[in-house]
Enzyme design. Structure first.
Site, PDB file in Angstrom:
ATOM      1  N   HIS A  88     -41.059 -29.314  -5.191  1.00 49.08           N
ATOM      2  CA  HIS A  88     -41.055 -30.820  -5.757  1.00 49.08           C
ATOM      3  C   HIS A  88     -40.768 -31.752  -4.274  1.00 49.08           C
ATOM      4  CE1 HIS A  88     -41.072 -32.882  -9.431  1.00 49.08           C
ATOM      5  NE2 HIS A  88     -40.421 -33.805  -8.836  1.00 49.08           N
ATOM      6  N   SER A 114     -45.100 -25.436  -4.896  1.00 46.80           N
ATOM      7  CA  SER A 114     -44.386 -26.793  -4.576  1.00 46.80           C
ATOM      8  C   SER A 114     -43.010 -26.489  -4.734  1.00 46.80           C
ATOM      9  CB  SER A 114     -44.786 -27.848  -5.418  1.00 46.80           C
ATOM     10  OG  SER A 114     -44.300 -29.090  -5.333  1.00 46.80           O
ATOM     11  N   ARG A 160     -37.154 -32.080  -3.249  1.00 50.56           N
ATOM     12  CA  ARG A 160     -36.214 -33.319  -4.101  1.00 50.56           C
ATOM     13  C   ARG A 160     -35.220 -32.748  -5.279  1.00 50.56           C
ATOM     14  NH1 ARG A 160     -37.303 -38.315  -4.093  1.00 50.56           N
ATOM     15  NH2 ARG A 160     -37.358 -38.706  -6.145  1.00 50.56           N
TER      16      ARG A 160
END
Length: 338
Positions: free
Chosen positions: A236, A234, A239
């Site tokens: 995120h 990931s 972000r």
């Protein structure tokens, strides 16, 4: 209720925070952090979708996979679908507050369970929101997984103990939150973790331990050596680091390096069941969904979350039939071309 109605309601309730765009690709919300956009130019947000879009499926219809098995097992729990809810927090910070944090937690956890899956909860700059997640996990008899921001190890340990008391299935730390603006704005220090830090946390609890935010093969090997039970590929949701790579692009190399040593979850840019199949073929054992389930929660509470997962699961079933894929737990690499 259908997804169109869910989206219509969510668009009204999230006005000013999320436009509920026809295609959720981060263009309209670039740089809106706090908010649910991607940081900076929004490049890392769109990279997740672009990486998935470059992966193509091989159409096959001469086979015996007439009734594919979509079930998987996660930490001893048999699930009807490989689609889980990603750890999400900040109903008031990032999404306008039309529903409370606890209401969003309950929608996620109860909606995923109703769809035969599992939900995860998160941590943010408002410490009470982590506790809201644990309260929601208690309400579903422990069938949820809390994630903790990369705070100091002492602070993480306090929150691990709370997760244990709540009867959670596992616990995780999302190291990809090391530079989150929302944490800094609320005076909650976070930062990177060392091999020693992670090993210390793994040995602190008997719960399966997950590290979220792995995007390179060498760091995957590092956390595997530290004894984690699972990782989440990931960035995120785009972000934290502008211009980061998309999850689907780095997943194959990481899966190849780990060679089945631990469970691999992947998230980022999943907008349909075909995206789920792509990530499974690239090496994930299960797939996490974020923003679409936020819209489901705001637009239809637990039923909106349930409907979203069920819709993606039906799309996944159709894609498995049309690619000759018999089991979601064992998707051959040859299903895709990347």
């Amino acid at each position: 209720m259908d997804l169109n109605k869910v989206r219509e309601i969510a668009k009204d309730r999230m006005k000013g925070y999320c436009r509920v765009c026809p295609v959720c690709d981060g263009r309209a919300c670039a740089g809106q952090v706090p908010g649910i956009g991607g940081t900076g130019t929004g490049s890392a947000f769109s990279a997740n979708l672009n990486a998935l879009a470059k992966v193509k499926l091989n159409l096959r219809t001469i086979h015996e996979a007439v009734n594919p098995d979509l079930s998987i097992a996660v930490f001893g729990e048999k699930l009807n679908t490989p689609i889980l809810a990603a750890p999400i927090t900040g109903a008031s910070i990032n999404m306008g507050g039309a529903i409370s944090e606890r209401e969003m937690v309950d929608a996620m956890l109860q909606g995923t369970l109703a769809a035969g899956s599992l939900g995860m909860t998160g941590d943010t700059g408002v410490p009470s929101m982590y506790d809201d997640g644990l309260a929601g996990i208690r309400a579903v008899n422990g069938r949820g997984i809390p994630f903790i921001k990369p705070r100091s190890n002492d602070e993480i340990k306090k929150r691990i103990e709370k997760a244990e008391e709540a009867g959670a299935l596992a616990v995780g730390v999302d190291v990809d939150g090391a530079g989150l603006i929302t944490m800094a704005l609320n005076g909650q220090p976070v930062g990177p973790k060392s091999f020693k830090d992670i090993k210390e946390l793994v040995s602190f609890t008997e719960l399966p331990f997950i590290i979220k935010g792995i995007m390179t093969a060498d760091e995957a090997e590092t956390v595997a050596a530290a004894g984690v039970s699972a990782i989440v590929i990931s960035n995120h949701g785009g972000r934290v680091l502008d211009y980061a790579q998309g999850a689907a692009r780095v997943l194959p190399a990481i899966a190849d390096r780990l060679d089945g040593k631990l469970t691999i979850f992947a998230d980022g840019g999943v907008r349909a069941g075909t995206d789920v199949l792509k990530l499974l073929a690239l090496g994930a054992d299960a797939v996490l969904v974020g923003r679409p389930l936020i819209i489901g929660a705001f637009g239809g509470d637990r039923e909106g979350v349930k409907l979203t997962i069920e819709t993606y699961t039906k799309q996944l079933l159709q894609a498995m039939i049309l690619t000759g894929t018999a089991k979601a737990s064992d998707v051959p690499q040859g299903v895709v071309v990347s």
